[in-house]
Design a protein around this motif. Structure first.
Motif, PDB file in Angstrom:
ATOM      1  N   THR A  21      -3.284  10.693   5.899  1.00  0.00           N
ATOM      2  CA  THR A  21      -2.515  10.115   4.803  1.00  0.00           C
ATOM      3  C   THR A  21      -2.133   8.698   5.199  1.00  0.00           C
ATOM      4  N   VAL A  22      -1.921   7.873   4.227  1.00  0.00           N
ATOM      5  CA  VAL A  22      -1.486   6.504   4.447  1.00  0.00           C
ATOM      6  C   VAL A  22      -0.047   6.436   3.953  1.00  0.00           C
ATOM      7  N   PRO A  23       0.891   6.190   4.845  1.00  0.00           N
ATOM      8  CA  PRO A  23       2.304   6.205   4.439  1.00  0.00           C
ATOM      9  C   PRO A  23       2.614   5.158   3.370  1.00  0.00           C
ATOM     10  N   ASP A  24       3.484   5.533   2.460  1.00  0.00           N
ATOM     11  CA  ASP A  24       3.977   4.593   1.460  1.00  0.00           C
ATOM     12  C   ASP A  24       4.732   3.467   2.147  1.00  0.00           C
ATOM     13  N   VAL A  25       4.760   2.332   1.507  1.00  0.00           N
ATOM     14  CA  VAL A  25       5.606   1.206   1.905  1.00  0.00           C
ATOM     15  C   VAL A  25       6.627   1.097   0.769  1.00  0.00           C
ATOM     16  N   GLY A  47      -5.302   2.881   8.144  1.00  0.00           N
ATOM     17  CA  GLY A  47      -3.904   3.233   7.894  1.00  0.00           C
ATOM     18  C   GLY A  47      -3.109   2.168   7.163  1.00  0.00           C
ATOM     19  N   HIS A  48      -3.807   1.247   6.489  1.00  0.00           N
ATOM     20  CA  HIS A  48      -3.146   0.180   5.737  1.00  0.00           C
ATOM     21  C   HIS A  48      -3.689   0.173   4.311  1.00  0.00           C
ATOM     22  N   HIS A  49      -2.823  -0.002   3.345  1.00  0.00           N
ATOM     23  CA  HIS A  49      -3.212  -0.006   1.937  1.00  0.00           C
ATOM     24  C   HIS A  49      -4.165  -1.166   1.614  1.00  0.00           C
ATOM     25  N   PHE A  50      -5.099  -0.904   0.707  1.00  0.00           N
ATOM     26  CA  PHE A  50      -6.044  -1.911   0.216  1.00  0.00           C
ATOM     27  C   PHE A  50      -6.742  -2.623   1.381  1.00  0.00           C
ATOM     28  N   ALA A  51      -7.192  -1.860   2.374  1.00  0.00           N
ATOM     29  CA  ALA A  51      -7.719  -2.425   3.612  1.00  0.00           C
ATOM     30  C   ALA A  51      -9.191  -2.832   3.558  1.00  0.00           C
ATOM     31  N   HIS A  52      -9.947  -2.368   2.567  1.00  0.00           N
ATOM     32  CA  HIS A  52     -11.359  -2.729   2.510  1.00  0.00           C
ATOM     33  C   HIS A  52     -11.485  -4.232   2.288  1.00  0.00           C
ATOM     34  N   ARG A  56      -9.501  -6.942  -3.626  1.00  0.00           N
ATOM     35  CA  ARG A  56      -8.862  -8.221  -3.925  1.00  0.00           C
ATOM     36  C   ARG A  56      -7.346  -8.139  -4.055  1.00  0.00           C
ATOM     37  N   PHE A  57      -6.742  -7.002  -3.726  1.00  0.00           N
ATOM     38  CA  PHE A  57      -5.295  -6.851  -3.896  1.00  0.00           C
ATOM     39  C   PHE A  57      -4.518  -7.940  -3.162  1.00  0.00           C
ATOM     40  N   TRP A  58      -4.767  -8.122  -1.870  1.00  0.00           N
ATOM     41  CA  TRP A  58      -3.986  -9.070  -1.074  1.00  0.00           C
ATOM     42  C   TRP A  58      -4.207 -10.508  -1.535  1.00  0.00           C
ATOM     43  N   PRO A  59      -5.457 -10.947  -1.789  1.00  0.00           N
ATOM     44  CA  PRO A  59      -5.636 -12.306  -2.318  1.00  0.00           C
ATOM     45  C   PRO A  59      -4.954 -12.505  -3.678  1.00  0.00           C
ATOM     46  N   SER A  74      -2.643  -5.206   7.455  1.00  0.00           N
ATOM     47  CA  SER A  74      -1.809  -4.771   8.582  1.00  0.00           C
ATOM     48  C   SER A  74      -0.386  -5.321   8.507  1.00  0.00           C
ATOM     49  N   GLU A  75      -0.145  -6.270   7.613  1.00  0.00           N
ATOM     50  CA  GLU A  75       1.184  -6.854   7.433  1.00  0.00           C
ATOM     51  C   GLU A  75       1.895  -6.258   6.216  1.00  0.00           C
ATOM     52  N   GLN A  76       1.419  -5.120   5.735  1.00  0.00           N
ATOM     53  CA  GLN A  76       1.956  -4.531   4.508  1.00  0.00           C
ATOM     54  C   GLN A  76       3.458  -4.311   4.560  1.00  0.00           C
ATOM     55  N   GLY A  77       4.026  -4.072   5.715  1.00  0.00           N
ATOM     56  CA  GLY A  77       5.461  -3.852   5.841  1.00  0.00           C
ATOM     57  C   GLY A  77       6.287  -5.055   5.408  1.00  0.00           C
ATOM     58  N   GLU A  78       5.692  -6.258   5.464  1.00  0.00           N
ATOM     59  CA  GLU A  78       6.402  -7.465   5.027  1.00  0.00           C
ATOM     60  C   GLU A  78       6.688  -7.465   3.531  1.00  0.00           C
TER      61      GLU A  78
END
Length: 189
Positions: A21-25, A47-52, A56-59, A74-78
């Motif tokens: 499972t990938v933990p919620d943020v 283990g990070h959301h939208f990691a592929h 285009r989520f992060w951009p 990997s910076e999803q916690g921010e």
């Protein structure tokens, strides 16, 4: 996100990934809780959301003004420091979102409704209109703000940022995400 070409996976590796499972943020009172469909295999592996890399989520999050710089998965916690969070409709990792059953989508919608009622974000942003339609039983839903709400939480449906969603470019997605950002900052809907 599922739907990305994630390469061949052995049966044993698939079973291992499906068990992850990938933990919620998340936190209470977020400005926007983004909701993906379900983890893709790369997301499950890392283990990070939208990691592929093709997602285009992060951009788009940066291009739309939600974040001051492009974050890495990997910076999803921010995200929490910006009043943002991430969850999924279904926790089950798959290579493609169409591997989920209608029952999984509906159960995911039920669980998501409970989560939103508990966390009380100002906005729930579901990425993927088809996923939203199935999970919430709203066959007529369109991209944009919805009439439906969960308690005081407003709902916005965004385009799926998967690289396979060729109907939306990075620029047109950033415009739609930007409309949500403006509304979440107190602007008009």
């Amino acid at each position: 996100m599922p739907g990305e070409s994630e390469g061949a996976v052995s049966g044993a590796e698939m079973e291992e990934l499906r068990a992850r499972t990938v933990p919620d943020v998340v936190a209470e009172g977020l400005r926007v809780l983004f909701c993906g469909i379900n983890p893709g295999l790369t997301t499950a592996r890392l283990g990070h959301h939208f990691a592929h890399p093709g997602n285009r989520f992060w951009p788009v999050l940066h291009a739309s003004g939600f974040t001051p710089r492009r974050l890495k998965p990997s910076e999803q916690g921010e995200l929490l420091s910006y009043g943002l969070g991430i969850t999924n409709i279904s926790p089950r990792p798959t290579a493609r979102a169409d591997e989920l059953t209608t029952e999984e989508f509906r159960e995911g919608g039920r669980v998501l409704t409970e989560k939103v009622a508990r966390l009380r974000p100002a906005w729930l942003a579901v990425v993927g209109v088809t996923a939203y339609r199935v999970a919430f039983g709203d066959r007529k839903a369109r991209i944009g703000p919805q009439e439906a709400a969960i308690g005081d939480t407003r709902v916005w449906v965004l385009p799926n940022p998967s690289g396979l969603n060729a109907h939306w470019t990075l620029e047109t997605m950033a415009e739609e995400f930007g409309r949500l950002r403006a509304a979440a900052s107190g602007g008009p809907v």
